[in-house]
Design an enzyme around this catalytic site. Sequence first.
Site, PDB file in Angstrom:
ATOM      1  N   LYS A 144       0.833  -1.216   0.000  1.00  0.00           N
ATOM      2  CA  LYS A 144       0.000   0.000   0.000  1.00  0.00           C
ATOM      3  C   LYS A 144       0.863   1.259   0.000  1.00  0.00           C
ATOM      4  CE  LYS A 144      -1.934  -1.022   3.944  1.00  0.00           C
ATOM      5  NZ  LYS A 144      -1.246  -2.293   4.200  1.00  0.00           N
ATOM      6  N   ARG A 180      -8.978   1.349   8.984  1.00  0.00           N
ATOM      7  CA  ARG A 180      -8.577  -0.033   9.255  1.00  0.00           C
ATOM      8  C   ARG A 180      -9.650  -0.778  10.035  1.00  0.00           C
ATOM      9  NH1 ARG A 180      -2.588   0.777   9.152  1.00  0.00           N
ATOM     10  NH2 ARG A 180      -1.585  -1.247   8.988  1.00  0.00           N
ATOM     11  N   ARG A 217      11.591  -5.952   4.380  1.00  0.00           N
ATOM     12  CA  ARG A 217      11.336  -4.499   4.320  1.00  0.00           C
ATOM     13  C   ARG A 217      12.355  -3.770   5.190  1.00  0.00           C
ATOM     14  NH1 ARG A 217       5.452  -1.969   5.186  1.00  0.00           N
ATOM     15  NH2 ARG A 217       5.462  -3.098   7.162  1.00  0.00           N
ATOM     16  N   ARG A 268      11.693  -2.607  10.896  1.00  0.00           N
ATOM     17  CA  ARG A 268      10.758  -2.058  11.894  1.00  0.00           C
ATOM     18  C   ARG A 268      10.498  -3.092  12.991  1.00  0.00           C
ATOM     19  NH1 ARG A 268       5.834   0.184   8.285  1.00  0.00           N
ATOM     20  NH2 ARG A 268       4.682  -0.893   9.914  1.00  0.00           N
ATOM     21  N   ARG A 271      -0.268  -9.243  13.316  1.00  0.00           N
ATOM     22  CA  ARG A 271      -0.853  -8.171  12.494  1.00  0.00           C
ATOM     23  C   ARG A 271      -1.751  -8.748  11.399  1.00  0.00           C
ATOM     24  NH1 ARG A 271       4.028  -4.767  10.529  1.00  0.00           N
ATOM     25  NH2 ARG A 271       2.454  -3.305   9.811  1.00  0.00           N
TER      26      ARG A 271
HETATM   27  P1  ADP Z   1       2.330  -1.750   3.236  1.00  0.00           P
HETATM   28  O1  ADP Z   1       2.374  -0.246   3.143  1.00  0.00           O
HETATM   29  O2  ADP Z   1       1.113  -2.334   2.592  1.00  0.00           O
HETATM   30  O3  ADP Z   1       2.545  -2.260   4.629  1.00  0.00           O
HETATM   31  P2  ADP Z   1       4.875  -1.621   1.763  1.00  0.00           P
HETATM   32  O4  ADP Z   1       4.522  -0.732   0.606  1.00  0.00           O
HETATM   33  O5  ADP Z   1       5.738  -1.027   2.834  1.00  0.00           O
HETATM   34  O6  ADP Z   1       3.554  -2.316   2.377  1.00  0.00           O
HETATM   35  O7  ADP Z   1       5.576  -2.927   1.155  1.00  0.00           O
HETATM   36  C1  ADP Z   1       6.045  -3.976   2.008  1.00  0.00           C
HETATM   37  C2  ADP Z   1       7.409  -4.454   1.514  1.00  0.00           C
HETATM   38  O8  ADP Z   1       7.257  -5.144   0.274  1.00  0.00           O
HETATM   39  C3  ADP Z   1       8.407  -3.327   1.263  1.00  0.00           C
HETATM   40  O9  ADP Z   1       9.695  -3.776   1.637  1.00  0.00           O
HETATM   41  C4  ADP Z   1       8.296  -3.069  -0.228  1.00  0.00           C
HETATM   42  O10 ADP Z   1       9.519  -2.553  -0.759  1.00  0.00           O
HETATM   43  C5  ADP Z   1       7.987  -4.454  -0.777  1.00  0.00           C
HETATM   44  N1  ADP Z   1       7.080  -4.447  -1.929  1.00  0.00           N
HETATM   45  C6  ADP Z   1       6.069  -3.565  -2.185  1.00  0.00           C
HETATM   46  N2  ADP Z   1       5.444  -3.885  -3.343  1.00  0.00           N
HETATM   47  C7  ADP Z   1       6.043  -5.017  -3.812  1.00  0.00           C
HETATM   48  C8  ADP Z   1       5.867  -5.844  -4.966  1.00  0.00           C
HETATM   49  N3  ADP Z   1       4.891  -5.595  -5.860  1.00  0.00           N
HETATM   50  N4  ADP Z   1       6.675  -6.908  -5.105  1.00  0.00           N
HETATM   51  C9  ADP Z   1       7.637  -7.185  -4.191  1.00  0.00           C
HETATM   52  N5  ADP Z   1       7.880  -6.444  -3.102  1.00  0.00           N
HETATM   53  C10 ADP Z   1       7.099  -5.371  -2.900  1.00  0.00           C
HETATM   54  P1  AMP Z   2       1.386   0.720   8.889  1.00  0.00           P
HETATM   55  O1  AMP Z   2       2.582   1.609   8.763  1.00  0.00           O
HETATM   56  O2  AMP Z   2       0.203   1.188   8.090  1.00  0.00           O
HETATM   57  O3  AMP Z   2       1.715  -0.737   8.654  1.00  0.00           O
HETATM   58  O4  AMP Z   2       0.906   0.836  10.424  1.00  0.00           O
HETATM   59  C1  AMP Z   2       1.754   0.414  11.476  1.00  0.00           C
HETATM   60  C2  AMP Z   2       0.922   0.251  12.753  1.00  0.00           C
HETATM   61  O5  AMP Z   2       0.348   1.518  13.128  1.00  0.00           O
HETATM   62  C3  AMP Z   2      -0.273  -0.713  12.670  1.00  0.00           C
HETATM   63  O6  AMP Z   2       0.112  -2.063  12.853  1.00  0.00           O
HETATM   64  C4  AMP Z   2      -1.152  -0.179  13.801  1.00  0.00           C
HETATM   65  O7  AMP Z   2      -0.679  -0.582  15.080  1.00  0.00           O
HETATM   66  C5  AMP Z   2      -0.938   1.331  13.696  1.00  0.00           C
HETATM   67  N1  AMP Z   2      -1.944   1.953  12.792  1.00  0.00           N
HETATM   68  C6  AMP Z   2      -1.706   2.548  11.594  1.00  0.00           C
HETATM   69  N2  AMP Z   2      -2.854   2.994  11.053  1.00  0.00           N
HETATM   70  C7  AMP Z   2      -3.849   2.664  11.923  1.00  0.00           C
HETATM   71  C8  AMP Z   2      -5.265   2.834  11.923  1.00  0.00           C
HETATM   72  N3  AMP Z   2      -5.921   3.425  10.894  1.00  0.00           N
HETATM   73  N4  AMP Z   2      -5.967   2.360  12.995  1.00  0.00           N
HETATM   74  C9  AMP Z   2      -5.326   1.778  14.017  1.00  0.00           C
HETATM   75  N5  AMP Z   2      -4.014   1.563  14.078  1.00  0.00           N
HETATM   76  C10 AMP Z   2      -3.265   1.998  13.042  1.00  0.00           C
END
Ligand code: ADP
Ligand code: AMP
Length: 214
Positions: A13, A88, A127, A160, A171
Site C-alpha cells: 500500500k 482499518r 522491508r 521495523r 498483524r
Molecule cells: P504496506 O504499506 O502495505 O505495509 P509496503 O509498501 O511497505 O507495504 O511494502 C512492504 C514491503 O514489500 C516493502 O519492503 C516493499 O519494498 C515491498 N514491496 C512492495 N510492493 C512489492 C511488490 N509488488 N513486489 C515485491 N515487493 C514489494
Molecule cells: P502501517 O505503517 O500502516 O503498517 O501501520 C503500522 C501500525 O500503526 C499498525 O500495525 C497499527 O498498530 C498502527 N496503525 C496505523 N494505522 C492505523 C489505523 N488506521 N488504525 C489503528 N491503528 C493503526
Amino acid sequence: MKIVMLGAPGAGKGTQAKMIAAKYSIPHISTGDIFRANIKNGTELGKKAKEYMDQGLLVPDELTVDLVIDRLSRDDCGRGYILDGFPRTIPQAEALDAALTKRGEKLDYAVNVDVPDASIVARMSGRRACTGCGATYHIEHNPSKKGEFCEVCGEPLVLRDDDKPETVQKRLTVYHDQTQPLIEYYSGQKILKTVDGTQDMNDVFAAITGILEA
Ligand code: ADP
Ligand code: AMP
C-alpha cells in the site's frame, strides 16, 4: 481524487500510495507514518500508539479518527488525497464517510492490493524503513542504492520492530478480523477496485493508474 488503499500489512500500500501521490500531485496520508513520527518525537500520542503497535495491535479508534479527519481539512487536500493505512476498522470507515458527507464530499476509489498471507511474511522480513524520512525499501525487490542507508535522506535503514515475524503473524490476524471487512463495505458502495499485488511493483502501479484513468 480521493483514494483509500486497502490490503494486508506488507501488501504494498505504502509503495503504491507514494507513487500515486507523486504522479497525481496529491498528498499521501499514512497513519502509520504519522504514528511513527510521533514516536520519534516522543509525543504523548506516540507513547500511547507505540504500546499497541509493538504488539501488532491496532491503535484505538479514539486516538486515530480525529487525527485523520483534522489532517483532511488542511489546504493541501483540496484536490484530493490518498489514504494509506486508514481506515482499518468499520467504525473508522463510517467516521470518514460521516465527515466527508458533512462536507458534501465522497471517496472516489478504494483500491485493494491483494497479496496472500504466505507471501506477506517473506516480504515484511525484507522491508527496510528509513529512520529519517520513512521511505521504504526491500532488500531484494527494491534495495536502496546506498546499501544500509536511505537514498533520499542518507539516514540508516532498519527492520521495523513490528516487522519481526512473530509480530507480523499477529498483524495478519488483526487484519483479517478487523480490516478485511472493509472490502465488503466498499464493495457495497461500488467503489472497490482490486489489483493483484503479487506482480512486480511497476505492474501493480500500471494496474492502479489504469483504473484511475479509465
Ligand atoms: P504496506 O504499506 O502495505 O505495509 P509496503 O509498501 O511497505 O507495504 O511494502 C512492504 C514491503 O514489500 C516493502 O519492503 C516493499 O519494498 C515491498 N514491496 C512492495 N510492493 C512489492 C511488490 N509488488 N513486489 C515485491 N515487493 C514489494
Ligand atoms: P502501517 O505503517 O500502516 O503498517 O501501520 C503500522 C501500525 O500503526 C499498525 O500495525 C497499527 O498498530 C498502527 N496503525 C496505523 N494505522 C492505523 C489505523 N488506521 N488504525 C489503528 N491503528 C493503526
